[in-house]
Design an enzyme around this catalytic site. Sequence first.
Site, PDB file in Angstrom:
ATOM      1  N   TYR A   1     -13.516  -3.728   9.363  1.00 48.69           N
ATOM      2  CA  TYR A   1     -12.230  -3.038   9.534  1.00 48.69           C
ATOM      3  C   TYR A   1     -11.712  -3.212  10.965  1.00 48.69           C
ATOM      4  O   TYR A   1     -10.526  -3.504  11.179  1.00 48.69           O
ATOM      5  CB  TYR A   1     -12.420  -1.561   9.205  1.00 48.69           C
ATOM      6  CG  TYR A   1     -11.166  -0.734   9.147  1.00 48.69           C
ATOM      7  CD1 TYR A   1     -10.321  -0.772   8.033  1.00 48.69           C
ATOM      8  CD2 TYR A   1     -10.832   0.141  10.185  1.00 48.69           C
ATOM      9  CE1 TYR A   1      -9.180   0.016   7.971  1.00 48.69           C
ATOM     10  CE2 TYR A   1      -9.700   0.935  10.128  1.00 48.69           C
ATOM     11  CZ  TYR A   1      -8.877   0.866   9.021  1.00 48.69           C
ATOM     12  OH  TYR A   1      -7.745   1.656   8.967  1.00 48.69           O
TER      13      TYR A   1
ATOM     14  N   LYS B   1      -8.258  -5.090  11.962  1.00 50.97           N
ATOM     15  CA  LYS B   1      -7.173  -4.362  12.633  1.00 50.97           C
ATOM     16  C   LYS B   1      -6.861  -4.961  14.002  1.00 50.97           C
ATOM     17  O   LYS B   1      -5.710  -4.929  14.448  1.00 50.97           O
ATOM     18  CB  LYS B   1      -7.547  -2.887  12.762  1.00 50.97           C
ATOM     19  CG  LYS B   1      -7.547  -2.139  11.428  1.00 50.97           C
ATOM     20  CD  LYS B   1      -6.233  -2.278  10.673  1.00 50.97           C
ATOM     21  CE  LYS B   1      -6.108  -1.309   9.511  1.00 50.97           C
ATOM     22  NZ  LYS B   1      -4.856  -1.503   8.752  1.00 50.97           N
TER      23      LYS B   1
ATOM     24  N   SER C   1      -4.888  -0.057  13.837  1.00 48.92           N
ATOM     25  CA  SER C   1      -5.654   1.183  13.876  1.00 48.92           C
ATOM     26  C   SER C   1      -6.313   1.324  15.243  1.00 48.92           C
ATOM     27  O   SER C   1      -6.540   0.319  15.932  1.00 48.92           O
ATOM     28  CB  SER C   1      -6.746   1.160  12.792  1.00 48.92           C
ATOM     29  OG  SER C   1      -7.684   2.204  12.980  1.00 48.92           O
TER      30      SER C   1
ATOM     31  N   ARG D   1       0.557   5.764  -1.823  1.00 47.36           N
ATOM     32  CA  ARG D   1       0.061   7.066  -1.344  1.00 47.36           C
ATOM     33  C   ARG D   1      -0.118   7.053   0.161  1.00 47.36           C
ATOM     34  O   ARG D   1       0.005   6.019   0.808  1.00 47.36           O
ATOM     35  CB  ARG D   1      -1.280   7.394  -2.013  1.00 47.36           C
ATOM     36  CG  ARG D   1      -2.379   6.378  -1.730  1.00 47.36           C
ATOM     37  CD  ARG D   1      -3.684   6.727  -2.430  1.00 47.36           C
ATOM     38  NE  ARG D   1      -3.520   6.647  -3.871  1.00 47.36           N
ATOM     39  CZ  ARG D   1      -3.576   5.506  -4.578  1.00 47.36           C
ATOM     40  NH1 ARG D   1      -3.773   4.356  -3.957  1.00 47.36           N
ATOM     41  NH2 ARG D   1      -3.429   5.506  -5.887  1.00 47.36           N
TER      42      ARG D   1
ATOM     43  N   GLY E   1       0.829  -1.198   0.000  1.00 51.60           N
ATOM     44  CA  GLY E   1       0.000   0.000   0.000  1.00 51.60           C
ATOM     45  C   GLY E   1       0.863   1.247   0.000  1.00 51.60           C
ATOM     46  O   GLY E   1       0.519   2.271   0.593  1.00 51.60           O
TER      47      GLY E   1
END
Length: 251
Positions: A152, A156, A140, A14, A11
Amino acid sequence: MTEQRTAIVTGGARGIGAAISKRLASDGYAVAVVDLREEDTTSTVDEIVASGGRAIGIGADDADAIAVASAVARTAAELGAPTILVNNAGILRDNLLFKMTDDDWDAVMGVHLRGAFLMSREVQKHQVEAKWGRVVNLSSTSALGNRGQANYSAAKAGLQGLTKTLAIELGPFGVTANAIAPGFIDSDMLRATATRMGITFETFLEGAAKEIPVRRVGQPEDVAAMASFFCSSEAGFVSGQVVYVSGGPKA
């Protein structure tokens, strides 16, 4: 002169991944910038090379075992055996539980959790052979739970469990594994969230900053600084840890 070490950042095209790629290059590592589409890695790679670093861009789906094996093999062939791995690749498919589809769940689990597993399994071969290595997984603050992010949050949180297990299994071979759990970071992912909420990104950032003890939102470079430490030789006695880079003690 010691041989240059090689890092893989998934990833890396960016946002946080690009910041980590550039920081590791400035730290003296050769960097393979991996993202879904190779053309998206061009600007990050070009910036590293223009600054005197060594980098290549690789297009690969990190949830695909064959693509992962190919990416790691290409990295070894073109830059040298990778002994540093940063599992940063991620996607969002937010929705409340009753609206979340099977595909929403599977896609997020695939990129975040399966991807980190596949990459770690492939790279550890080089780390074990070298008797040295670093794995940094991007978790996260959502690992603690967040409305609309069952997929998500679970992924995480799972990355934290993976990190601790890698630390136990790979530690005897000189390999450390740690996780970074960013809080509110100024990124393209959050721009999409602001759009979905129907507010400007600036308003979104201002509102978030008021809730953070240091009174600002995080920048990708804040996360990159933590990754830099975890990847360093000085961090050799730090393993199995999760550091929340969130501007305060609460997520």
